[in-house]
Motif scaffolding. Structure first.
Motif, PDB file in Angstrom:
ATOM      1  N   GLU A  77       0.854  -1.188   0.000  1.00  0.00           N
ATOM      2  CA  GLU A  77       0.000   0.000   0.000  1.00  0.00           C
ATOM      3  C   GLU A  77       0.893   1.243   0.000  1.00  0.00           C
ATOM      4  N   TYR A  93       2.406   5.699   5.273  1.00  0.00           N
ATOM      5  CA  TYR A  93       2.765   4.931   4.081  1.00  0.00           C
ATOM      6  C   TYR A  93       4.210   4.477   4.226  1.00  0.00           C
ATOM      7  N   PHE A  98       1.360  -2.639   4.880  1.00  0.00           N
ATOM      8  CA  PHE A  98       0.025  -2.136   4.569  1.00  0.00           C
ATOM      9  C   PHE A  98      -0.308  -1.088   5.624  1.00  0.00           C
ATOM     10  N   ARG A  99      -1.305  -0.272   5.348  1.00  0.00           N
ATOM     11  CA  ARG A  99      -1.522   0.942   6.136  1.00  0.00           C
ATOM     12  C   ARG A  99      -2.496   0.701   7.304  1.00  0.00           C
ATOM     13  N   THR A 100      -2.159  -0.244   8.158  1.00  0.00           N
ATOM     14  CA  THR A 100      -2.975  -0.508   9.337  1.00  0.00           C
ATOM     15  C   THR A 100      -2.575   0.338  10.526  1.00  0.00           C
ATOM     16  N   TRP A 112      -7.884  -8.024  11.824  1.00  0.00           N
ATOM     17  CA  TRP A 112      -7.545  -7.514  10.487  1.00  0.00           C
ATOM     18  C   TRP A 112      -7.534  -8.642   9.453  1.00  0.00           C
ATOM     19  N   ARG A 138      -7.349   2.162  13.277  1.00  0.00           N
ATOM     20  CA  ARG A 138      -6.056   2.737  12.853  1.00  0.00           C
ATOM     21  C   ARG A 138      -6.172   4.261  12.894  1.00  0.00           C
ATOM     22  N   SER A 155     -10.988   4.156   2.370  1.00  0.00           N
ATOM     23  CA  SER A 155      -9.574   3.989   2.702  1.00  0.00           C
ATOM     24  C   SER A 155      -9.342   2.679   3.442  1.00  0.00           C
ATOM     25  N   ARG A 156     -10.211   2.340   4.384  1.00  0.00           N
ATOM     26  CA  ARG A 156     -10.071   1.083   5.112  1.00  0.00           C
ATOM     27  C   ARG A 156     -10.187  -0.112   4.166  1.00  0.00           C
ATOM     28  N   THR A 159      -6.998  -0.723   2.448  1.00  0.00           N
ATOM     29  CA  THR A 159      -6.032  -1.381   3.323  1.00  0.00           C
ATOM     30  C   THR A 159      -6.318  -2.873   3.434  1.00  0.00           C
TER      31      THR A 159
END
Length: 379
Positions: A77, A93, A98-100, A112, A138, A155-156, A159
């Motif tokens: 991501e 980022y 990944f953007r968790t 997740w 997050r 956005s979620r 992710t």
């Protein structure tokens, strides 16, 4: 009687043990930086091995160290093009694969993975603050919050797609376990990244509850998480670590020092049990290297919590040295430090040039709890 006297004496087990089995020869008689052989890796991790990372704050160090040594750490991501290095860090980022944000507990990892790899859907919950919206799972990934709940959910979803791609595309999944304490929704059991009301949202004592996961719950959550990982990728290996970073604060009622010992001891025990039970799971002792009294606290900053760059370098030196001892090859030297941040690697790119900042700040939601310490309340 004569036969017994003539029979050769059998050595007892301790007479044939190697020197690393004895405290004096393995630890006390050595300079701390010369203590070696702490890890006997189960499988090779090479430069071209596809590695993804997730977990608590210390996992960020691990990822950056891999990138700096030109290992194939993957970012599924990477975010929009054109962001500056500071913007990438601020928006999480390149922090993990990944953007968790930080995944502190085994329950959060299981949560997740369930949302990303099964038909289960996360709750459409959002925390509001000053007209902006924060993701309860997050909350730190979007400085200033999202403009709408719709934007947050989109956005979620991105992710979750990235998590699924990372699990299926990786060869090694590195997960750093950090905490046993958490806050959850009493009715649904869904776990939050931080206590509601600390970053955004409102705390409701009737709805929100504190939980300090015990050994059984931690084992169940990690076992379920591993099952999800291995079902999605039959060739995947998992490398566990335990974060050496103490708790910022505890809601357990214990002193924060003993609460830290309790939490880390449970996580360390879980890691050992999983390694014994799962052939595809390994454990790397970064926790011991940083925190053990044999190292005399030399790897901690004066706050006794932040891990110094020298500590990270020593941990990674041991990582590559033990890999080389087990599977051959040269030990990867510590790269020179620069003033530039590490560049994330996309799944299709070659590993970048080593770039590692010495004073880069970690992005950890848990750190925000320090603002509520008594000496800060009246400032």
């Amino acid at each position: 009687m004569s036969e017994a006297k003539d029979r050769p004496r059998m050595p007892h087990p301790y007479e044939t043990l190697p020197e690393h089995s004895f405290w004096r020869t393995a630890v006390a008689d050595r300079d701390p930086l010369e203590i070696s052989g702490l890890w006997s890796p189960r499988y090779p991790i090479k430069r071209r091995t596809r590695i993804v990372t997730a977990g608590s704050c210390f996992a960020q160090h691990f990822a950056k160290a891999l990138v700096a040594r030109r290992y194939r750490w993957l970012d599924f991501e990477p975010g929009p093009a054109g962001l500056t290095a500071d913007q990438r860090r601020d928006y999480h980022y390149g922090t993990f694969s990944f953007r968790t944000g930080n995944i502190y507990t085994p329950r959060m990892l299981r949560q997740w993975l369930t949302w990303a790899l099964t038909d289960a859907k996360p709750p459409e919950e959002a925390w509001e603050k000053d007209g902006r919206y924060y993701d309860p799972f997050r909350p730190g990934v979007e400085p200033g919050g999202f403009v709408s709940v719709k934007e947050l959910l989109i956005s979620r979803s991105e992710t979750l797609t990235a998590i699924a791609a990372a699990v299926r595309g990786a060869q090694v999944f590195v997960f750093t376990m950090g905490l046993t304490e958490a806050w959850h929704d009493k009715a649904t059991g869904v776990e939050y990244a931080v206590c509601p009301g600390t970053v955004a949202g409102q705390f409701d004592a009737h709805r929100h509850g504190f939980v300090n996961h015990g050994f059984g719950a931690l084992m169940d959550d990690m076992t379920s998480a591993l099952r999800l990982l291995f079902r999605a990728n039959r060739g995947l290996k998992v490398l566990l670590t335990v974060s050496p970073v103490p708790l910022t604060a505890t809601a357990s009622g214990q002193h924060v020092l003993t609460a830290t010992s309790h939490s880390k001891s449970l996580l360390r025990a879980v890691a050992s049990e999983l390694v014994a039970a799962q052939v595809r799971v390994d454990y790397f002792p970064s926790y011991e290297i940083i925190t053990h009294p044999a190292y005399r606290g030399r790897f901690f900053a004066p706050n006794l919590r932040s891990v110094l760059p020298e500590g990270v370098d020593h941990v990674m030196t041991q990582f590559f040295r033990d890999q080389a001892a087990a599977f051959g090859g040269d030990t990867v030297a510590t790269p020179p430090r620069t003033s530039l941040p590490p560049t994330p690697v996309s799944p299709t790119e070659e590993a970048p040039e080593p770039e590692l900042t010495e004073a880069e700040e970690l992005r950890c939601e848990e750190e925000l709890l320090a603002a509520f310490a008594p000496d800060q309340r009246d400032v």
